[in-house]
Design a protein around this motif. Structure first.
Motif, PDB file in Angstrom:
ATOM      1  N   ASN A 310       0.992  -0.915  -0.181  1.00  0.00           N
ATOM      2  CA  ASN A 310       0.135  -0.216  -0.245  1.00  0.00           C
ATOM      3  C   ASN A 310       0.889   1.580   0.128  1.00  0.00           C
ATOM      4  OD1 ASN A 310      -2.771  -1.541  -0.303  1.00  0.00           O
ATOM      5  ND2 ASN A 310      -2.947  -1.255   2.468  1.00  0.00           N
ATOM      6  N   GLN A 311       1.761   1.173   1.196  1.00  0.00           N
ATOM      7  CA  GLN A 311       2.064   2.176   0.476  1.00  0.00           C
ATOM      8  C   GLN A 311       3.933   2.948  -0.726  1.00  0.00           C
ATOM      9  OE1 GLN A 311       6.150   2.704   0.633  1.00  0.00           O
ATOM     10  NE2 GLN A 311       6.658   4.659   1.389  1.00  0.00           N
ATOM     11  N   ARG A 312       3.883   1.490  -1.555  1.00  0.00           N
ATOM     12  CA  ARG A 312       4.428   1.999  -2.836  1.00  0.00           C
ATOM     13  C   ARG A 312       3.428   1.891  -3.429  1.00  0.00           C
ATOM     14  NH1 ARG A 312       6.914  -2.773  -0.220  1.00  0.00           N
ATOM     15  NH2 ARG A 312       5.760  -3.788  -2.048  1.00  0.00           N
ATOM     16  N   TYR A 313       2.559   1.330  -3.987  1.00  0.00           N
ATOM     17  CA  TYR A 313       1.163   2.033  -4.424  1.00  0.00           C
ATOM     18  C   TYR A 313       0.631   3.189  -4.982  1.00  0.00           C
ATOM     19  CZ  TYR A 313      -2.790   2.179  -7.262  1.00  0.00           C
ATOM     20  OH  TYR A 313      -4.628   2.434  -7.952  1.00  0.00           O
ATOM     21  N   PHE A 314       0.675   3.996  -3.013  1.00  0.00           N
ATOM     22  CA  PHE A 314       0.241   5.786  -2.966  1.00  0.00           C
ATOM     23  C   PHE A 314       1.505   6.066  -3.563  1.00  0.00           C
ATOM     24  CE2 PHE A 314       0.325   8.588   0.041  1.00  0.00           C
ATOM     25  CZ  PHE A 314      -0.427   9.524   0.563  1.00  0.00           C
ATOM     26  N   LEU A 315       2.273   6.002  -2.956  1.00  0.00           N
ATOM     27  CA  LEU A 315       3.920   6.624  -3.418  1.00  0.00           C
ATOM     28  C   LEU A 315       3.447   6.938  -5.075  1.00  0.00           C
ATOM     29  CD1 LEU A 315       6.389   5.350  -1.210  1.00  0.00           C
ATOM     30  CD2 LEU A 315       5.584   7.661  -1.464  1.00  0.00           C
ATOM     31  N   GLU A 316       3.539   5.677  -6.077  1.00  0.00           N
ATOM     32  CA  GLU A 316       2.928   6.007  -7.537  1.00  0.00           C
ATOM     33  C   GLU A 316       1.839   6.561  -7.434  1.00  0.00           C
ATOM     34  OE1 GLU A 316       1.255   2.305 -10.594  1.00  0.00           O
ATOM     35  OE2 GLU A 316       3.194   2.130  -8.872  1.00  0.00           O
ATOM     36  N   ARG A 317       0.730   6.108  -7.016  1.00  0.00           N
ATOM     37  CA  ARG A 317      -0.225   7.664  -7.386  1.00  0.00           C
ATOM     38  C   ARG A 317      -0.180   8.653  -6.599  1.00  0.00           C
ATOM     39  NH1 ARG A 317      -3.758   8.260  -9.468  1.00  0.00           N
ATOM     40  NH2 ARG A 317      -5.760   8.415  -8.392  1.00  0.00           N
ATOM     41  N   LEU A 318       0.417   9.282  -6.137  1.00  0.00           N
ATOM     42  CA  LEU A 318       1.301  10.348  -6.119  1.00  0.00           C
ATOM     43  C   LEU A 318       2.095  10.806  -7.191  1.00  0.00           C
ATOM     44  CD1 LEU A 318       1.962  10.647  -2.126  1.00  0.00           C
ATOM     45  CD2 LEU A 318      -0.092  11.359  -2.809  1.00  0.00           C
ATOM     46  N   ILE A 323       2.497  15.216  -7.221  1.00  0.00           N
ATOM     47  CA  ILE A 323       2.397  15.255  -5.657  1.00  0.00           C
ATOM     48  C   ILE A 323       3.795  14.445  -4.821  1.00  0.00           C
ATOM     49  CG2 ILE A 323       1.861  15.416  -3.615  1.00  0.00           C
ATOM     50  CD1 ILE A 323      -1.349  15.628  -4.466  1.00  0.00           C
ATOM     51  N   THR A 324       4.499  15.708  -4.724  1.00  0.00           N
ATOM     52  CA  THR A 324       5.656  15.109  -4.146  1.00  0.00           C
ATOM     53  C   THR A 324       6.633  15.187  -2.462  1.00  0.00           C
ATOM     54  OG1 THR A 324       6.564  16.070  -6.668  1.00  0.00           O
ATOM     55  CG2 THR A 324       8.143  15.425  -4.091  1.00  0.00           C
ATOM     56  N   PRO A 325       5.554  14.011  -2.084  1.00  0.00           N
ATOM     57  CA  PRO A 325       5.937  13.514  -0.485  1.00  0.00           C
ATOM     58  C   PRO A 325       7.264  14.328  -0.122  1.00  0.00           C
ATOM     59  CG  PRO A 325       6.454  11.928  -1.812  1.00  0.00           C
ATOM     60  CD  PRO A 325       6.062  12.201  -2.879  1.00  0.00           C
ATOM     61  N   ALA A 378      -2.680  -1.370   6.566  1.00  0.00           N
ATOM     62  CA  ALA A 378      -2.166  -2.714   5.847  1.00  0.00           C
ATOM     63  C   ALA A 378      -3.405  -3.315   5.150  1.00  0.00           C
ATOM     64  CB  ALA A 378      -2.072  -3.982   6.796  1.00  0.00           C
ATOM     65  N   ASN A 379      -4.668  -2.596   6.167  1.00  0.00           N
ATOM     66  CA  ASN A 379      -6.301  -3.276   5.569  1.00  0.00           C
ATOM     67  C   ASN A 379      -6.381  -1.670   4.363  1.00  0.00           C
ATOM     68  OD1 ASN A 379      -6.354  -5.011   6.962  1.00  0.00           O
ATOM     69  ND2 ASN A 379      -6.908  -4.257   9.140  1.00  0.00           N
ATOM     70  N   HIS A 380      -6.233  -1.113   4.334  1.00  0.00           N
ATOM     71  CA  HIS A 380      -6.056   0.521   3.279  1.00  0.00           C
ATOM     72  C   HIS A 380      -6.236  -0.620   1.752  1.00  0.00           C
ATOM     73  CE1 HIS A 380      -4.298   3.986   5.334  1.00  0.00           C
ATOM     74  NE2 HIS A 380      -5.489   3.570   5.189  1.00  0.00           N
ATOM     75  N   THR A 381      -7.775  -0.525   1.228  1.00  0.00           N
ATOM     76  CA  THR A 381      -7.883  -0.679   0.067  1.00  0.00           C
ATOM     77  C   THR A 381      -7.162  -0.110  -1.420  1.00  0.00           C
ATOM     78  OG1 THR A 381      -9.820  -0.011  -0.773  1.00  0.00           O
ATOM     79  CG2 THR A 381      -9.630  -1.741   0.681  1.00  0.00           C
ATOM     80  N   VAL A 382      -6.757  -0.306  -2.532  1.00  0.00           N
ATOM     81  CA  VAL A 382      -6.611   0.412  -3.599  1.00  0.00           C
ATOM     82  C   VAL A 382      -7.880   1.030  -4.126  1.00  0.00           C
ATOM     83  CG1 VAL A 382      -6.135  -0.001  -5.960  1.00  0.00           C
ATOM     84  CG2 VAL A 382      -5.525  -1.470  -4.862  1.00  0.00           C
ATOM     85  N   GLU A 383      -8.358   0.957  -4.168  1.00  0.00           N
ATOM     86  CA  GLU A 383      -9.729   1.861  -4.069  1.00  0.00           C
ATOM     87  C   GLU A 383      -9.511   3.320  -3.265  1.00  0.00           C
ATOM     88  OE1 GLU A 383     -10.839  -1.349  -6.243  1.00  0.00           O
ATOM     89  OE2 GLU A 383     -10.958  -1.299  -4.012  1.00  0.00           O
ATOM     90  N   GLN A 384      -9.729   2.959  -1.896  1.00  0.00           N
ATOM     91  CA  GLN A 384      -9.513   4.369  -1.077  1.00  0.00           C
ATOM     92  C   GLN A 384      -7.734   4.469  -1.452  1.00  0.00           C
ATOM     93  OE1 GLN A 384      -9.375   2.096   2.854  1.00  0.00           O
ATOM     94  NE2 GLN A 384     -11.624   1.561   2.698  1.00  0.00           N
ATOM     95  N   ILE A 385      -6.919   4.073  -1.603  1.00  0.00           N
ATOM     96  CA  ILE A 385      -6.132   5.234  -1.206  1.00  0.00           C
ATOM     97  C   ILE A 385      -6.292   5.913  -3.501  1.00  0.00           C
ATOM     98  CG2 ILE A 385      -3.138   4.809  -2.644  1.00  0.00           C
ATOM     99  CD1 ILE A 385      -3.708   2.237  -1.096  1.00  0.00           C
ATOM    100  N   ASP A 386      -6.705   5.250  -4.322  1.00  0.00           N
ATOM    101  CA  ASP A 386      -7.360   6.120  -5.478  1.00  0.00           C
ATOM    102  C   ASP A 386      -7.798   7.289  -4.689  1.00  0.00           C
ATOM    103  OD1 ASP A 386      -5.763   4.683  -7.071  1.00  0.00           O
ATOM    104  OD2 ASP A 386      -7.595   3.013  -7.656  1.00  0.00           O
ATOM    105  N   ASP A 387      -8.993   7.467  -4.124  1.00  0.00           N
ATOM    106  CA  ASP A 387      -9.750   7.834  -3.719  1.00  0.00           C
ATOM    107  C   ASP A 387      -9.367   9.040  -3.511  1.00  0.00           C
ATOM    108  OD1 ASP A 387     -11.886   6.760  -5.396  1.00  0.00           O
ATOM    109  OD2 ASP A 387     -13.071   5.658  -3.919  1.00  0.00           O
ATOM    110  N   VAL A 388      -8.684   8.932  -1.743  1.00  0.00           N
ATOM    111  CA  VAL A 388      -8.380   9.507  -1.417  1.00  0.00           C
ATOM    112  C   VAL A 388      -6.990  10.751  -2.272  1.00  0.00           C
ATOM    113  CG1 VAL A 388      -5.914   8.979  -0.700  1.00  0.00           C
ATOM    114  CG2 VAL A 388      -7.075   9.982   1.465  1.00  0.00           C
ATOM    115  N   VAL A 389      -6.534  10.327  -2.956  1.00  0.00           N
ATOM    116  CA  VAL A 389      -5.317  10.639  -3.886  1.00  0.00           C
ATOM    117  C   VAL A 389      -5.783  11.482  -4.712  1.00  0.00           C
ATOM    118  CG1 VAL A 389      -3.158  10.110  -5.620  1.00  0.00           C
ATOM    119  CG2 VAL A 389      -3.389   9.284  -3.484  1.00  0.00           C
ATOM    120  N   ASP A 390      -6.736  11.153  -5.114  1.00  0.00           N
ATOM    121  CA  ASP A 390      -7.702  12.313  -6.065  1.00  0.00           C
ATOM    122  C   ASP A 390      -8.529  13.258  -5.330  1.00  0.00           C
ATOM    123  OD1 ASP A 390      -7.247  10.708  -8.488  1.00  0.00           O
ATOM    124  OD2 ASP A 390      -9.346   9.530  -8.360  1.00  0.00           O
ATOM    125  N   ALA A 391      -8.845  12.973  -3.781  1.00  0.00           N
ATOM    126  CA  ALA A 391      -9.461  14.059  -3.512  1.00  0.00           C
ATOM    127  C   ALA A 391      -7.890  15.098  -3.317  1.00  0.00           C
ATOM    128  CB  ALA A 391     -10.526  13.656  -2.265  1.00  0.00           C
TER     129      ALA A 391
END
Length: 397
Positions: A310-318, A323-325, A378-391
């Protein structure tokens, strides 16, 4: 009390009075509020263990056996075999000879750091006469947790803050010091900025200047390393110079703190640390739950795998939305905003979209450096990560 009224009014004028979300349940990472369900991207419950059925079953059994609290000091009738067993497990986890439990990690730092420089005076009460006059100094990263800074202040020893992760600045301060006993203090994982202390470089300096290293591994324990043992395992470093402090309220999903170190140091702390001996300890059900959490992390490695995926996917979506963390090396992924009011505004916008993200502002960090602290779970879903990054992208634009 007029001074407090004036300061309170001044804070209100600055717009620093904030309306916090009041949860009806705790995040796993989703939680309920009066206004609906939110998905937390700022929970310390990294592995979702606090709501694990295994944890709850063990905690219930411990409550049935011991009750809801231990109202005694462990030095005065409050010790249980359960605590001794947990200390042995934590020492083994950190590959140290011994460990000592505290009610919280904050209390551990407040209590342990002063004792490290006062042991001689404490022993004088029992007739000890030192053969050498010792003087001490702390060397502390400027971004260390508040509990570290307060523990050092309570010690009364001189302290020297070095620039964040700047080993050249640290070495200059070590070289200039005339202290006989030097103690380098650092977070393992920095709680607001998500970066990791450069432990190999720190240990090289500790060897060169004969210093000890105290690591607050609150956000590393259970997360970093091949088995989740923390920052030292992440770097593959073991040394008797290292004193490790950790919390049980992050990846382990419970409450409590501990210090893992050499046996002689835990003996001194057991009888000389008021934060251990003059207070009650963590409830027995929490000690039992942590013992189970250690087993769960070993038995269910997929929890940690999901966390890092999830951490790696979040960074990829940013990256995709530009967006640069501020850091990329741990599950704490902060995004800089700067202005406190704008940061609060973006956090409020994320809540309207169904997400809870902590706005980190002064006094947690310096004024004008506000950030949104995303903490992956660990329990975040791909959809939740996608949605929070878009928001987030919409709100920042």
């Amino acid at each position: 009390m007029q001074d407090l009224a004036e300061v309170g009014a001044w804070l209100d004028e600055r717009g620093t009075a904030r309306t916090d979300v009041v949860p009806l349940t705790l995040p796993d990472p989703s939680f309920d509020t009066d206004s609906g369900r939110l998905v937390s991207f700022s929970t310390n419950n990294y592995l979702g263990l606090s709501t694990s059925e295994r944890m709850k079953t063990v905690a219930r059994a411990a409550i049935d056996r011991y009750g809801v609290a231990n109202c005694e000091s462990r030095l005065l009738g409050g010790n249980l075999e359960l605590y001794d067993r947990l200390e042995s497990r934590l020492a083994a986890l950190k590959r140290k000879p011994a460990a000592l439990l505290f009610a919280t990690g904050y209390l551990a730092n407040l209590g342990v750091l002063p004792v490290l420089v006062r042991a001689t005076n404490l022993a004088r009460a029992y007739g000890y006469t030192p053969g050498t006059r010792w003087n001490h100094a702390f060397f502390t990263d400027e971004f260390n947790h508040l509990s570290i800074r307060e523990g050092i202040r309570a010690s009364g020893a001189p302290s020297f803050a070095f620039r964040h992760l700047d080993m050249a600045d640290l070495e200059a301060k070590l070289r200039a010091s005339t202290a006989r006993i030097k103690i380098i203090v650092t977070d393992g994982v920095f709680s607001q900025h998500g970066d990791i202390a450069p432990l190999p470089d720190l240990m090289a300096l500790a060897e060169r200047y004969d210093a000890s290293v105290y690591i607050d591994d609150a956000h590393g324990t259970g997360v970093l390393g091949e088995t989740g043992a923390g920052t030292t395992e992440h770097f593959g470093i073991e040394s008797p110079r290292i004193i490790q402090m950790g919390t049980l309220s992050k990846a382990y999903g419970a409450i409590g703190g501990f210090v893992a170190t050499e046996e002689r140091i835990t003996r001194i702390l057991r009888f000389g640390c008021s934060a251990f001996g003059f207070t009650s300890t963590l409830p027995p059900d929490q000690a039992a739950a942590v013992l189970e959490a250690i087993d769960i992390i070993q038995d269910e490695p997929e929890r940690r795998r999901r966390l890092w995926q999830n951490q790696r996917y979040f960074l990829e979506r940013l990256s995709r939305v530009g967006i640069t963390p501020m850091s990329r090396c741990t599950p704490i992924v902060p995004v800089s905003v700067g202005d406190e009011r704008r940061c609060d505004h973006v956090a409020a916008g994320l809540r309207e979209c169904g997400f809870h993200v902590d706005a980190i502002v002064f006094p947690a960090i310096a004024p004008g450096s506000a950030l949104l602290r995303f903490m992956m779970n660990a329990n975040h879903t791909v959809e939740q990560i996608d949605d929070v990054v878009d928001a987030l992208a919409r709100l920042l634009s």
